[in-house]
Design a protein around this motif. Structure first.
Motif, PDB file in Angstrom:
ATOM      1  N   GLU A  75       0.824  -1.212   0.000  1.00  0.00           N
ATOM      2  CA  GLU A  75       0.000   0.000   0.000  1.00  0.00           C
ATOM      3  C   GLU A  75       0.855   1.258   0.000  1.00  0.00           C
ATOM      4  OE1 GLU A  75      -3.371   0.246   2.473  1.00  0.00           O
ATOM      5  OE2 GLU A  75      -3.925  -1.858   2.265  1.00  0.00           O
ATOM      6  N   PHE A  78       2.007   2.801  -3.449  1.00  0.00           N
ATOM      7  CA  PHE A  78       1.176   3.672  -4.277  1.00  0.00           C
ATOM      8  C   PHE A  78       1.600   5.131  -4.120  1.00  0.00           C
ATOM      9  CE2 PHE A  78      -1.822   0.038  -3.760  1.00  0.00           C
ATOM     10  CZ  PHE A  78      -1.912  -0.282  -5.093  1.00  0.00           C
ATOM     11  N   GLY A  79       2.099   5.471  -2.947  1.00  0.00           N
ATOM     12  CA  GLY A  79       2.569   6.832  -2.736  1.00  0.00           C
ATOM     13  C   GLY A  79       4.016   7.040  -3.134  1.00  0.00           C
ATOM     14  N   TRP A  82       4.170   5.126  -7.270  1.00  0.00           N
ATOM     15  CA  TRP A  82       3.094   5.354  -8.238  1.00  0.00           C
ATOM     16  C   TRP A  82       2.337   6.625  -7.874  1.00  0.00           C
ATOM     17  CZ3 TRP A  82       3.105   2.386 -12.486  1.00  0.00           C
ATOM     18  CH2 TRP A  82       3.841   1.201 -12.438  1.00  0.00           C
ATOM     19  N   ALA A  83       3.081   7.717  -7.772  1.00  0.00           N
ATOM     20  CA  ALA A  83       2.518   8.983  -7.288  1.00  0.00           C
ATOM     21  C   ALA A  83       1.468   9.537  -8.247  1.00  0.00           C
ATOM     22  CB  ALA A  83       3.633  10.002  -7.075  1.00  0.00           C
ATOM     23  N   SER A  86      -1.710   7.582  -8.024  1.00  0.00           N
ATOM     24  CA  SER A  86      -2.442   7.926  -6.802  1.00  0.00           C
ATOM     25  C   SER A  86      -3.124   9.277  -6.926  1.00  0.00           C
ATOM     26  CB  SER A  86      -1.485   7.926  -5.603  1.00  0.00           C
ATOM     27  OG  SER A  86      -0.902   6.649  -5.428  1.00  0.00           O
ATOM     28  N   HIS A  87      -2.453  10.237  -7.564  1.00  0.00           N
ATOM     29  CA  HIS A  87      -3.055  11.560  -7.771  1.00  0.00           C
ATOM     30  C   HIS A  87      -4.247  11.483  -8.712  1.00  0.00           C
ATOM     31  CE1 HIS A  87      -3.498  15.798  -8.839  1.00  0.00           C
ATOM     32  NE2 HIS A  87      -3.415  15.440 -10.110  1.00  0.00           N
ATOM     33  N   GLY A  90      -6.806   8.573  -7.058  1.00  0.00           N
ATOM     34  CA  GLY A  90      -6.813   8.337  -5.615  1.00  0.00           C
ATOM     35  C   GLY A  90      -8.166   8.521  -4.962  1.00  0.00           C
ATOM     36  N   GLY A  94      -8.528   4.979  -3.500  1.00  0.00           N
ATOM     37  CA  GLY A  94      -8.178   5.035  -2.082  1.00  0.00           C
ATOM     38  C   GLY A  94      -9.322   4.687  -1.153  1.00  0.00           C
ATOM     39  N   SER A 465       6.050   7.343 -10.157  1.00  0.00           N
ATOM     40  CA  SER A 465       6.595   8.570  -9.573  1.00  0.00           C
ATOM     41  C   SER A 465       7.828   9.012 -10.359  1.00  0.00           C
ATOM     42  CB  SER A 465       6.985   8.322  -8.116  1.00  0.00           C
ATOM     43  OG  SER A 465       5.906   7.823  -7.375  1.00  0.00           O
TER      44      SER A 465
END
Length: 523
Positions: A75, A78-79, A82-83, A86-87, A90, A94, A465
């Motif tokens: 988890e 993802f930050g 895979w930024a 997520s943006h 998300g 999320g 990312s």
């Protein structure tokens, strides 16, 4: 995005996901097997069933801890890795993960302590209720994770907001009741039940081969044979339903699994074996069974399973429409009051993601040539040989598990499992195969979605990312070292628990041996 960064990010997530899934299915299945075993203890009041439940609970606990530890790592990726993913999504992706953490995980974690330390503090029924809540929490965790993953496969209940440049929830009920997510949940959970049943059957057979704890082993085999037969049959039936869901929602994945290069007259035949040839777009040495694919894929004699070539042509058309949506979006960025641009965007918004496929070849999709569009359209075809053979190996193991548990159930019903040495060896040999099938299932599910991170919405190569290859290599090496250490620890703990056996002290062992001649092998 640097292709090396994309590939390394995918590799890291694949390694951590496949490692995590070594532990999850066993806990899914063992949790409900514990409920069955403890229910027998509550109904019969026989101490041996308490020992049986506590022994398998110990192995459940070891896997539970490893599953939690490796799941948290996934988890966080993802930050970290895979930024942009997520943006971009998300707000939708999320939500199920947050619900999983707040509801299912805390429910599971709260009761798991009571399950391990409440044997002498709770009533029998009270402890059985706690065990059931652990099983419920474990499976609820899987539900919410698979709701999130199912949305990646079939992004329903969401829309792209041109003002925020993000995907947003439009109907959470549709996200939750996503047909792909529901099919994946029941199929994945059933696979976990098969893994747990094979695990119990194999360890029990090992004890029988060694002549240790026969009373424990025979009773455990009875539970595993019945539970495993029901689960293995469910896996095939529910897997068929999962495949049927692809007909409407993931046609390219279905076509790749079956190496269906071109649309055949209905009902299409299924390719049993063959050598998919990506270069020439055909399957060499194919052995086909007439009509079967059409019947499975469409549940009819006149429904067609669309081939990859035709799906590529549809992708080209969607890319062209997506370019119109992309152009309108760029105009809206400059002037949000441009009504003509907004109208054009609304008309073609569902194809915006297809235009983004062109960013692999150029910065501005509006500059694409017909050849660029053709290349991008063919990118929507996943690795066909990998899909074709992964699915067939998975399915073959699935049918083998049905045969294994059918044999076990017959032997247990005839009271022959107490002397079938040949079957004990077979059960021990079968131990790794359901894990192999489960890992292959995830390969089919995730590789079949490529080139999409979110099917039809966000290409995978746009999700990572802004990292360097050196950064990701460092974390891959770190995870490999950490997970390798955890694997050694986990295996040693499991082997130590198995070597010690199902008794808590020597007095229990003496009691079991004294009672064994009088105890019949009953469930």
């Amino acid at each position: 995005m640097d292709p090396t960064v994309v590939d390394l990010s995918r590799l890291q997530f694949a390694l951590t996901a496949l490692y995590h899934f070594l532990f999850v299915p066993l806990t899914l299945g063992l949790s409900f097997m514990l409920v069955i075993m403890e229910s027998v203890y509550v109904m019969t009041n026989r101490p041996i069933w308490r020992s049986i439940t506590r022994f398998w609970a110990k192995l459940f606990g070891i896997n539970f801890v490893l599953g939690v530890a490796t799941g948290l790592t996934m988890e966080f990726q993802f930050g970290t890795n895979w930024a942009y993913f997520s943006h971009y999504v998300g707000d939708i992706f999320g939500a199920p993960l947050a619900i999983e953490g707040l509801m299912a995980f805390f429910l599971e974690a709260t009761f798991v302590g009571l399950m391990f330390f409440g044997w002498d503090r709770l009533s029998k029924l009270g402890h059985l209720f706690v065990t059931f809540m652990v099983a419920l929490g474990t499976n609820l965790s899987a539900l919410w994770i698979l709701v999130a993953n199912g949305w990646m496969q079939h992004p329903t209940g969401s829309v792209f907001n041109p003002d925020t440049m993000r995907m947003e929830v439009s109907d959470f009920g549709a996200v939750l009741m996503n047909p792909v997510a529901q099919a994946k949940f029941v199929h994945t959970v059933s696979a976990g039940y098969v893994i747990a049943a094979v695990f119990v059957l194999g360890i029990s057979s090992f004890y029988m081969l060694r002549g240790r704890f026969p009373g424990f082993a025979k009773r455990s085999m009875v539970v595993a044979s019945a539970f495993g037969l029901a689960a293995s049959l469910s896996v095939v039936v529910l897997g068929d339903e999962s495949g049927y869901a692809l007909t409407d929602n993931q046609k390219m994945k279905l076509a790749a699994i079956e190496a269906e290069w071109h649309t055949e007259p209905a009902p299409a035949g299924i390719t049993l074996v063959g050598l998919p040839n990506m270069k020439e777009q055909k399957t060499d040495y194919a052995v086909k069974i007439p009509y079967v694919l059409g019947l499975i894929g469409t549940r009819s004699l006149d429904g067609q399973v669309t081939g990859m070539s035709e799906l590529v042509l549809q992708a080209q058309e969607r890319i062209e429409h997506g370019i119109v949506a992309y152009d309108a979006l760029e105009k809206l960025k400059a002037n949000s009051d441009d009504t003509a641009a907004r109208s054009a965007f609304e008309t073609h918004r569902n194809d915006l993601g297809y235009a983004l496929l062109l960013k692999r070849y150029m910065e501005d999709p509006r500059q694409a040539t017909p050849e660029d569009i053709r290349l991008a359209a063919w990118d929507t075809v996943p690795n066909v040989p990998l899909m074709f053979w992964s699915f067939r190996l998975m399915a073959g193991i699935g049918f083998a598990m049905i045969a294994l548990f059918a044999t076990a159930f017959i032997l247990c019903s005839m009271r022959k499992h107490t002397s079938a040495r040949w079957f004990w060896k077979l059960a021990v040999f079968a131990l790794p195969f359901p894990w192999i099938a489960a890992e292959l299932g995830w390969v089919v599910a995730e590789m079949g979605r490529q080139p999409w991170a979110i099917d039809g919405v966000l290409p995978t190569f746009l999700g990572p990312s802004s990292l360097t290859p050196a950064m990701i290599l460092t974390t891959i090496i770190g995870f490999t070292a950490l997970y390798g250490t955890l694997a050694v620890i986990e295996v040693r703990l499991m082997l130590a628990a198995i070597k010690h056996g199902p008794v808590e002290d020597h007095a229990d062992l003496a009691t079991e041996r004294a009672q064994e001649p009088q105890l019949q092998v009953t469930a």
